[in-house]
Design an enzyme around this catalytic site. Structure first.
Site, mmCIF file in Angstrom:
data_model
loop_
_atom_site.group_PDB
_atom_site.id
_atom_site.type_symbol
_atom_site.label_atom_id
_atom_site.label_comp_id
_atom_site.label_asym_id
_atom_site.label_seq_id
_atom_site.Cartn_x
_atom_site.Cartn_y
_atom_site.Cartn_z
ATOM 1 N N HIS A 105 0.811 -1.218 0.000
ATOM 2 C CA HIS A 105 0.000 0.000 0.000
ATOM 3 C C HIS A 105 0.850 1.277 0.000
ATOM 4 O O HIS A 105 0.307 2.368 0.102
ATOM 5 C CB HIS A 105 -0.949 0.045 1.201
ATOM 6 C CG HIS A 105 -1.734 -1.216 1.396
ATOM 7 N ND1 HIS A 105 -1.324 -2.213 2.261
ATOM 8 C CD2 HIS A 105 -2.859 -1.675 0.806
ATOM 9 C CE1 HIS A 105 -2.178 -3.219 2.223
ATOM 10 N NE2 HIS A 105 -3.123 -2.934 1.341
ATOM 11 N N ASP A 206 34.694 -31.089 13.378
ATOM 12 C CA ASP A 206 34.820 -32.458 12.874
ATOM 13 C C ASP A 206 36.047 -32.615 11.971
ATOM 14 O O ASP A 206 35.953 -32.581 10.747
ATOM 15 C CB ASP A 206 33.540 -32.867 12.126
ATOM 16 C CG ASP A 206 33.471 -34.375 11.921
ATOM 17 O OD1 ASP A 206 34.543 -34.988 11.719
ATOM 18 O OD2 ASP A 206 32.372 -34.941 11.967
ATOM 19 N N HIS A 209 36.349 -36.311 9.728
ATOM 20 C CA HIS A 209 35.764 -36.649 8.428
ATOM 21 C C HIS A 209 36.599 -36.167 7.250
ATOM 22 O O HIS A 209 36.400 -36.625 6.133
ATOM 23 C CB HIS A 209 34.347 -36.052 8.317
ATOM 24 C CG HIS A 209 34.316 -34.599 7.906
ATOM 25 N ND1 HIS A 209 34.794 -33.586 8.695
ATOM 26 C CD2 HIS A 209 33.874 -33.990 6.775
ATOM 27 C CE1 HIS A 209 34.642 -32.426 8.072
ATOM 28 N NE2 HIS A 209 34.082 -32.642 6.902
ATOM 29 N N HIS A 214 36.167 -36.225 2.342
ATOM 30 C CA HIS A 214 36.587 -35.332 1.258
ATOM 31 C C HIS A 214 37.749 -35.916 0.448
ATOM 32 O O HIS A 214 38.447 -35.173 -0.244
ATOM 33 C CB HIS A 214 37.010 -33.974 1.827
ATOM 34 C CG HIS A 214 35.906 -33.233 2.530
ATOM 35 N ND1 HIS A 214 34.710 -32.921 1.926
ATOM 36 C CD2 HIS A 214 35.822 -32.749 3.794
ATOM 37 C CE1 HIS A 214 33.940 -32.262 2.790
ATOM 38 N NE2 HIS A 214 34.588 -32.158 3.935
ATOM 39 N N ASP A 370 29.828 -32.192 2.304
ATOM 40 C CA ASP A 370 29.240 -32.073 3.643
ATOM 41 C C ASP A 370 27.721 -31.993 3.584
ATOM 42 O O ASP A 370 27.029 -32.509 4.462
ATOM 43 C CB ASP A 370 29.806 -30.840 4.365
ATOM 44 C CG ASP A 370 31.275 -31.024 4.729
ATOM 45 O OD1 ASP A 370 31.682 -32.174 4.951
ATOM 46 O OD2 ASP A 370 31.997 -30.016 4.782
HETATM 47 S S1 FES Z 1 1.683 -0.613 3.231
HETATM 48 FE FE1 FES Z 1 0.174 -2.095 3.641
HETATM 49 S S2 FES Z 1 1.333 -3.874 4.114
HETATM 50 FE FE2 FES Z 1 2.789 -2.352 3.801
HETATM 51 FE FE LIG Z 2 33.704 -31.152 5.486
#
Ligand code: FES
Ligand SMILES: [Fe+2]
Length: 458
Positions: A105, A206, A209, A214, A370
Site C-alpha cells: 500500500h 569435525d 571426516h 573429502h 558435507d
Molecule cells: S503498506 Fe500495507 S502492508 Fe505495507
Molecule cells: Fe567437510
C-alpha cells in the site's frame, strides 16, 4: 521452563545426543525462542555498509532483517516487516537507499526506521500516530571490531560479555589485518535440506571426516592434488596415520575453537598459496608486537575455526565467515563470505576469493560433500525408530593438552571436543530462563531501575 527432558536429549557424561533434535518440529520451535531470540547473532561486516543509506539483508533465526546505516552513521537493524500489514518493505539483498517503501500500500520508512510516508494519509486517517508505526528495531546492535551482531533480547548481556574468551581468538583475525578486514563481494548462499546444528558442528569441530569424506575432493584441491603435501590437518594420505600433537580443540564457556598452531597451514590447500604466505610473513612481526608471541607465531596463519554460538564460524586460513540460517527443522541456508585483510594486494585477495569459491561456494568441492551427510543424518531421523537412537561424540574425552590461551584444550583435530562443547552449550541455552543464563551469568531478578524505584518508594 519447557517440557523437554534435556538430560535425555543431550547426555554430556556419555557424549550422546538423541537424534530427534534434528527432526522434531517442537524442539525447533523452542530453539527459535530460546536460542535465536536471545543470543547475539552475526549480521554482517561494517565494510559492507560504509555510507549513509547502505543496507544489507540477512536473517536472525527465521526473521528477515534489514541492516542499514543511518544519516547519523549509526548502524541499525529492523524486522523486514511493514507495520501496516506485514509485507516485506525491502526485496533487495543489499544496496543504497533513501527509504524502504512497501509494495503493498506504499507506506515508506527512512533509514532510521521511522514511518516517513503514508499514501492518502490526510484523507483516510484522523491523526495517524506515525511514531507508533516505525519499523520494529532489533533491541541491540553492536560491532566487535567491524563484525556486526544483533540481539532481540532487551535484557541481554553486552556483546563483549557474550563473546567472552572467544574474543581473544577473534582478535587474531581482526587485529592482524592492518587496514581492517574486508568482505569481498556478496556472500555465497546455498540451501541444503538438513538440520542447522549439523553443519555448525561439522565446521567447528569435525576433523575426523576431512581425509575420509573429502578424499575425492582433496585429490584435486591445492597442495594434495599438486603433490606438495601428503597430509591434511595432521592426517596422513590414505588415512594411514594421524599426528595428534599438531593441533588443539579448545572449549570455552559458550564458544569453541580448533587450530593447527603452526602459523601457516591455514593455506595448505591452496593451489597457489605463495602470495598469501608472503603477505603473512611480511605482516607477522607487527602481529607479534600487537598480540604477542603465542598468537603472532602460532595462531596467525594457522587454520583456525572459531565457532561463535549458535551459528557463526570465522575460519582463518580457508578465509571465510560462514553463517548457518535455519529454515525449519529440516532445512538451512549456508552463507559464506570471503574475507581478506584490507591492505592485501588485489592479486592476493583474488587468490583467496578463488579458493573460497572453489571449496565452499555453492558448487564448491568441499561444501557439496558435507551437504550430503547432513541431509542424510537429518532425514534418517524421520524414521520413528531411528529417531530414538543417539549419536556418539566420545572421541578424545578426558584428554587434555597444555595450552596457555583461554579455554580448555584437547589434543589433535581428530577429536570431538568442540562438538561436545557445542551440544553442551545448546542444552544450556535450551534450559536457560534468560539471555544471561545462556553464558552462565546470573541476572538481577528485576531490572535495576525498578529495584531503585521500589527502594525509593518503600
Ligand atoms: S503498506 Fe500495507 S502492508 Fe505495507
Ligand atoms: Fe567437510
Amino acid at each position: 521452563m519447557t517440557s523437554f527432558n534435556y538430560q535425555e536429549l543431550i547426555d554430556s557424561e556419555q557424549a550422546l545426543q538423541k537424534r530427534s533434535i534434528f527432526w522434531d518440529p517442537a524442539i525447533y520451535e523452542e530453539e527459535l525462542k530460546q536460542i535465536f531470540n536471545r543470543c547475539w547473532l552475526f549480521l554482517g561486516h561494517e565494510s559492507q555498509i560504509p555510507q549513509h543509506g547502505d543496507f544489507i539483508r540477512t536473517y536472525m533465526g527465521e526473521d528477515d532483517i534489514i541492516v542499514v546505516r543511518g544519516k547519523d552513521k549509526v548502524v541499525r537493524a529492523f524486522l523486514n516487516a511493514c507495520t501496516h500489514r506485514g509485507n516485506k518493505v525491502c526485496q533487495a539483498e543489499g544496496g543504497n537507499t533513501r527509504s524502504f517503501t512497501c509494495s503493498y500500500h506504499g507506506w515508506s520508512y527512512n533509514t532510521e526506521g521511522e514511518l516517513a510516508g503514508v499514501p492518502l494519509e490526510k484523507e483516510i486517517y484522523d491523526n495517524l500516530d506515525r511514531e507508533r508505526f516505525g519499523l520494529v528495531p532489533v533491541a541491540h546492535v553492536e560491532s566487535y571490531k567491524g563484525l556486526l551482531f544483533g540481539c532481540f533480547s532487551e535484557s541481554a548481556p553486552s556483546l563483549v560479555e557474550y563473546l567472552g574468551d572467544i574474543a581473544w581468538y577473534i582478535d587474531v583475525v581482526t587485529d592482524s589485518a592492518q587496514g581492517g578486514l574486508e568482505i569481498v563481494g556478496a556472500p555465497y548462499r546455498t540451501e541444503i535440506p538438513g538440520n542447522w546444528k549439523l553443519p555448525v558442528e561439522n565446521a567447528i569441530g569435525d576433523g575426523y571426516h576431512v581425509a575420509w569424506a573429502h578424499a575425492g575432493a582433496m585429490s584435486v584441491v591445492g597442495a594434495l592434488g599438486h603433490g606438495r603435501s601428503d597430509n591434511v590437518l595432521g592426517i596422513s594420505a590414505n588415512n594411514s596415520g594421524v599426528d595428534q600433537s599438531a593441533a588443539i580443540e579448545v572449549v570455552m564457556n559458550t564458544h569453541t575453537v580448533l587450530t593447527t598452531l603452526d602459523g601457516q597451514s591455514g593455506y595448505a590447500l591452496y593451489d597457489h598459496p605463495e602470495p598469501v604466505l608472503a603477505h603473512l610473513e611480511k605482516n607477522r612481526p607487527s602481529v607479534i608486537e600487537k598480540l604477542g608471541e603465542l598468537r603472532g607465531r602460532q595462531l596467525y596463519g594457522s587454520e583456525t575455526h572459531i565457532g561463535v554460538f549458535p551459528n557463526l564460524q570465522i575460519i582463518q586460513g580457508l578465509n571465510f565467515i560462514r553463517i548457518i540460517h535455519p529454515k525449519g527443522p529440516g532445512k538451512f541456508e549456508v552463507w559464506t563470505y570471503a574475507m581478506c585483510e584490507r591492505d592485501m594486494p588485489d592479486a592476493t585477495k583474488g587468490v583467496i576469493h578463488d579458493h573460497v569459491r572453489q571449496t565452499f561456494g555453492p558448487a564448491g568441492l568441499l561444501e557439496g560433500d558435507d551437504g550430503d551427510f547432513v541431509e542424510a543424518i537429518t532425514h534418517s531421523a524421520a524414521g520413528y525408530a531411528t529417531r530414538q537412537l543417539k549419536g556418539f561424540l566420545g572421541m578424545g574425552m578426558g584428554r587434555k593438552a597444555a595450552w596457555d590461551g583461554p579455554g580448555e584444550a584437547s589434543p589433535g583435530l581428530v577429536n570431538e571436543a568442540c562438538q561436545r562443547g557445542f551440544y553442551d552449550q545448546w542444552r544450556r541455552a535450551m534450559e536457560a530462563h534468560n539471555a544471561h543464563e545462556i553464558i552462565g551469568q546470573t541476572e538481577p531478578t528485576a531490572p535495576l531501575t525498578s529495584i531503585l524505584r521500589e527502594v525509593r518508594h518503600g
